[in-house]
Design an enzyme around this catalytic site. Structure first.
Site, short mmCIF file in Angstrom:
data_model
loop_
_atom_site.label_atom_id
_atom_site.label_comp_id
_atom_site.label_asym_id
_atom_site.label_seq_id
_atom_site.Cartn_x
_atom_site.Cartn_y
_atom_site.Cartn_z
N CYS A 14 27.43 -34.41 1.86
CA CYS A 14 26.22 -34.00 2.58
C CYS A 14 25.52 -32.80 1.95
O CYS A 14 24.41 -32.46 2.35
CB CYS A 14 26.56 -33.71 4.04
N SER A 15 26.16 -32.14 1.01
CA SER A 15 25.53 -31.00 0.33
C SER A 15 24.83 -31.42 -0.96
O SER A 15 24.32 -30.57 -1.70
CB SER A 15 26.59 -29.93 0.01
#
Length: 415
Positions: free
Chosen positions: A198-199
């Site tokens: 998700c980063s």
């Protein structure tokens, strides 16, 4: 990235001193030795000059999702009634619209395909395989978002000399999705894929900014195609509602060549990681050699939601605060925070930790009620949709956090 967080967990997550990863202690990049020549073609100012968004054609509301999931769960419980009675099989719990909204703040999600997900005999999307000479599905949505971002930046594909495809899951191992996207857009230079769950978007923006500053690229396109519906576990009550599909794109280029009316100077970027198994997906090319079940539960998204909530909130807040401090700013000077869109309570607690006040939609806008968790794309969607009202000189922070654990932040100022 996370699901429900009861009050005791929330209190633990916001209490006490802000912790941080050991790898977060570096506040400034290494400086060249005295008398050393600066890197060739170094550029002092980098801007984000355009963003693009691809929105899938189908919507699944919470009510539709609950109806499908509950029908599956009730059938499972009927078929395994004797084993459930004997205690050898665990009954599947039912879901509800109220549970989903309380746990996450999500009300709907966009998906690439709807019928397969809601079919209780399947419960995952149905995509048609494409020939090798056809544009792949992930490249297709990335090209769409990329063209929109380039149009906003006043650029064409030929102006791009690097394409970074960064997302939570890639459609294939090789060739790199980025190179296929590069060709479809008519871009030059180079391209590569990267994955930091998700980063991924903020990690890619740092690579893009560094490439422009060093002179290895002049204009970089970052794309984040997230077909999360394919690795979501739609049969698990605790996470069947979390994800949605989407694709975002960001143009990062030299300020001196930017022509867009909407430019955001990249003042600084910062990344940090520390290993955790709290969010994991074991699907990969080695599964066949391990003779493991390709349909086993660990081959799709899974997490320890409450643990993630408790551990990531203070880390994300500490990361942002430390990054701002290294640039000479305080959180109170930031006009807007565009945070990772995983859980409404998580974002509210991060802002409360930073500012000491209750967050508002103006300070930290949410988009997950409409889009759900779109993995790496969430913070970019928030930036894409909620920046036009900011004035010249206003500060903002784009921040994402996820599996790894990983945290990435980009501090920007409107020109």
């Amino acid at each position: 990235m996370t699901d429900d967080a009861p009050d005791p967990v929330a209190r633990q997550a916001t209490g006490g001193k802000i912790d941080s990863f050991p790898s977060m202690q570096r506040t400034v990049p290494p400086q060249p030795c005295a008398g050393a020549a600066p890197p060739r073609n170094i550029v002092s100012e980098v801007v984000i000059s355009g963003t693009g968004l691809y929105q899938p054609p189908y919507v699944i509301t919470n009510a539709e999702l609950v109806e499908s999931y509950n029908a599956y769960a009730e059938r499972f419980n009927r078929q395994h009634a004797e084993q459930i009675e004997a205690g050898t099989v665990q009954a599947m719990p039912l879901s509800s619209v109220e549970f989903i909204e309380k746990a996450s703040g999500i009300k709907q999600r966009f998906v690439m395909e709807k019928e397969g997900i809601l079919d209780i005999d399947r419960m995952y999307p149905r995509f048609q395989e494409r020939a090798d000479d056809q544009l792949s599905l992930m490249a297709e949505i990335a090209v769409d978002a990329g063209r929109k971002a380039l149009a906003q930046a006043g650029k064409q594909g030929s102006d791009v000399d690097a394409v970074l495809c960064s997302s939570a899951n890639m459609q294939r191992a090789y060739p790199a999705m980025a190179i296929e996207i590069q060709q479809a857009l008519g871009a030059g230079g180079y391209g590569f894929d990267m994955n930091v769950a998700c980063s991924s978007a903020t990690f890619a923006i740092e690579q893009a900014a560094n490439a422009v500053r060093s002179g290895s690229a002049r204009c970089v396109l970052v794309v984040n195609p997230e077909i999360t519906s394919a690795h979501q576990e739609w049969k698990d009550r605790d996470c069947h509602f979390i994800f949605g599909d989407v694709c975002t794109a960001v143009v990062v280029e030299r300020a001196e060549q930017a022509t867009s009316a909407d430019q955001w100077e990249v003042l600084g970027t910062r990344l940090a990681t520390q290993f955790s198994n709290a969010i994991r997906n074991n699907f990969g090319f080695m599964n066949r050699s391990e003779d493991s079940d390709p349909d086993a539960r660990d081959k799709t998204f899974r997490q320890e939601g409450r643990k993630v909530f408790k551990e990531v909130v203070p880390v994300a807040a500490a990361h942002i605060e430390s990054h701002l401090q290294s640039l000479g700013f305080t959180p109170q000077q930031v006009r807007r925070f565009w945070l990772h869109q995983a859980n409404q309570s998580m974002n509210q607690l991060v802002i409360k930790k930073l500012l000491g006040t209750e967050p508002t939609a103006d300070v930290a806008p949410l988009i997950l009620d409409r889009y759900a968790n779109t993995a790496s794309a969430g913070s970019v969607i928030a930036f894409h949709e909620y920046r036009s009202d900011l004035k010249s000189g206003d500060l903002g922070v784009i921040c994402s956090f996820g599996a790894g654990y990983s945290v990435g932040s980009v501090v920007v100022r409107r020109k």
